[in-house]
Motif scaffolding. Structure first.
Motif, short mmCIF file in Angstrom:
data_model
loop_
_atom_site.label_atom_id
_atom_site.label_comp_id
_atom_site.label_asym_id
_atom_site.label_seq_id
_atom_site.Cartn_x
_atom_site.Cartn_y
_atom_site.Cartn_z
N LEU A 1 0.71 -1.15 -0.14
CA LEU A 1 0.01 -0.29 -0.03
C LEU A 1 0.81 1.34 -0.08
O LEU A 1 1.98 1.45 0.82
CB LEU A 1 -0.95 0.04 1.30
CG LEU A 1 -1.90 1.21 1.47
CD1 LEU A 1 -2.81 1.25 0.20
CD2 LEU A 1 -2.57 1.21 2.69
N GLU A 2 0.79 2.03 -1.03
CA GLU A 2 1.41 3.41 -1.07
C GLU A 2 0.47 4.45 -1.16
O GLU A 2 -0.32 4.66 -1.73
CB GLU A 2 2.22 3.19 -2.58
CG GLU A 2 3.06 4.58 -2.77
CD GLU A 2 3.33 4.49 -4.30
OE1 GLU A 2 4.32 4.04 -4.82
OE2 GLU A 2 2.32 5.28 -5.08
N ASN A 3 0.97 5.52 -0.13
CA ASN A 3 0.10 6.75 -0.04
C ASN A 3 0.99 7.81 -0.11
O ASN A 3 1.97 8.20 0.82
CB ASN A 3 -0.49 6.68 1.49
CG ASN A 3 -1.65 7.92 1.49
OD1 ASN A 3 -2.80 7.58 1.11
ND2 ASN A 3 -1.14 8.96 2.03
N ARG A 4 0.79 8.71 -1.14
CA ARG A 4 1.54 9.66 -1.51
C ARG A 4 0.67 11.15 -1.25
O ARG A 4 -0.39 11.22 -1.84
CB ARG A 4 2.03 9.87 -3.00
CG ARG A 4 2.84 10.97 -3.35
CD ARG A 4 3.08 10.92 -5.01
NE ARG A 4 1.89 11.46 -5.63
CZ ARG A 4 1.68 11.41 -6.94
NH1 ARG A 4 2.84 11.09 -7.71
NH2 ARG A 4 0.60 11.91 -7.14
N ASN A 5 1.40 11.97 -0.41
CA ASN A 5 0.73 13.30 -0.10
C ASN A 5 1.32 14.11 -0.59
O ASN A 5 2.60 14.40 -0.13
CB ASN A 5 0.23 13.44 1.27
CG ASN A 5 -0.66 14.73 1.64
OD1 ASN A 5 -0.04 15.70 1.90
ND2 ASN A 5 -2.03 14.47 1.62
N LEU A 6 0.90 15.21 -1.49
CA LEU A 6 1.73 16.43 -2.01
C LEU A 6 0.80 17.72 -1.92
O LEU A 6 -0.51 17.59 -2.00
CB LEU A 6 1.75 16.03 -3.53
CG LEU A 6 2.68 14.81 -4.18
CD1 LEU A 6 2.76 14.93 -5.68
CD2 LEU A 6 4.05 14.98 -3.38
N ILE A 7 1.88 18.48 -1.54
CA ILE A 7 1.14 19.88 -1.38
C ILE A 7 1.38 20.63 -2.78
O ILE A 7 2.69 20.89 -3.04
CB ILE A 7 1.47 20.93 -0.27
CG1 ILE A 7 1.26 20.24 1.22
CG2 ILE A 7 0.95 22.03 -0.32
CD1 ILE A 7 -0.35 20.04 1.23
N TRP A 8 0.18 21.00 -3.66
CA TRP A 8 0.69 21.53 -4.91
C TRP A 8 0.32 22.86 -4.93
O TRP A 8 -0.99 23.62 -4.97
CB TRP A 8 -0.15 20.83 -6.10
CG TRP A 8 0.14 21.23 -7.43
CD1 TRP A 8 1.33 21.56 -7.91
CD2 TRP A 8 -0.69 21.01 -8.55
NE1 TRP A 8 1.26 22.04 -9.31
CE2 TRP A 8 0.09 21.68 -9.66
CE3 TRP A 8 -1.80 20.64 -8.82
CZ2 TRP A 8 -0.54 21.75 -10.95
CZ3 TRP A 8 -2.39 20.63 -10.18
CH2 TRP A 8 -1.74 21.13 -11.07
#
Length: 212
Positions: free
Chosen positions: A112-119
């Protein structure tokens, strides 16, 4: 010979997908494909630099994304990135930043891969926009003697931080194929739903080549 063959397959897939959508180029796009060849340079065992151009011919969109990935440990990566965005019928381009982290949990078969980005989209002619993009992917790994196939399901939601509301959601599935050493092909489909009610069918074709 194997490397040449697989590179040929990747290029062929690019053109097959491109021309399959060509007929819709003159009408408002309800579907599109992102073509994203990627070069990766591994600075060390814990750091990598990536350069990724992207082109969506149906929507007339283009970007160049440069980022560095720092591996804190086997569970956590830190992402620092800059994205230049060229949009159709706009008087100015956008300089944007996408920074965040990726958490990975899994076993030999599942991950399980969870990527969180602030764009952060900084614009000169209009108000700037800021998003929190959270993408979760669940992989199932199938290993063979010389390659690995990893089908996955994906869900990505965007929170519009200027007003704090759900702006977009993407749900779909894909497959990642490690065809030879230092070469990876990733193909996926998502159904994109926007706050405005618009729906879009998107295909992503990513070819990743490691330089070292």
């Amino acid at each position: 010979m194997k490397l040449t063959f697989n590179l040929g397959v990747g290029v062929a897939l690019h053109f097959v997908c491109l021309f399959s959508f060509k007929a819709n180029a003159q009408t408002p796009a309800t579907r599109g494909i992102w073509l994203m060849p990627t070069l990766q340079f591994n600075v060390s065992d814990s750091a990598a630099i990536n350069l990724q151009p992207g082109w969506n011919p149906q929507q007339g969109m283009f970007f160049i994304y440069a980022n560095s990935v720092l591996k804190v440990n086997r569970l956590l990566d830190i992402n620092l990135g800059y994205l230049f965005l060229d949009l159709p019928e706009r008087n100015n381009d956008e300089s944007t930043f996408m920074n965040g982290a990726t958490l990975k949990l899994g076993s030999r078969k599942f991950m399980l891969e969870n990527r969180n980005l602030i764009w952060n989209r900084f614009r000169t002619l209009k108000d700037s926009k800021h998003y929190d993009r959270n993408r979760a992917r669940l992989f199932y790994h199938i290993k063979f003697d010389h390659y690995k196939i990893s089908p996955y399901v994906v869900d990505e939601f965007w929170i519009y931080l200027n007003e704090i509301h759900l702006a977009r959601n993407r749900v779909g599935a894909g497959v990642s194929l490690a065809v030879v050493d230092k070469l990876n092909l990733d193909f996926s489909y998502v159904r994109q739903s926007d706050r405005s009610g618009d729906k879009l069918h998107l295909f992503f074709l990513v070819l990743i080549k490691s330089l070292n």
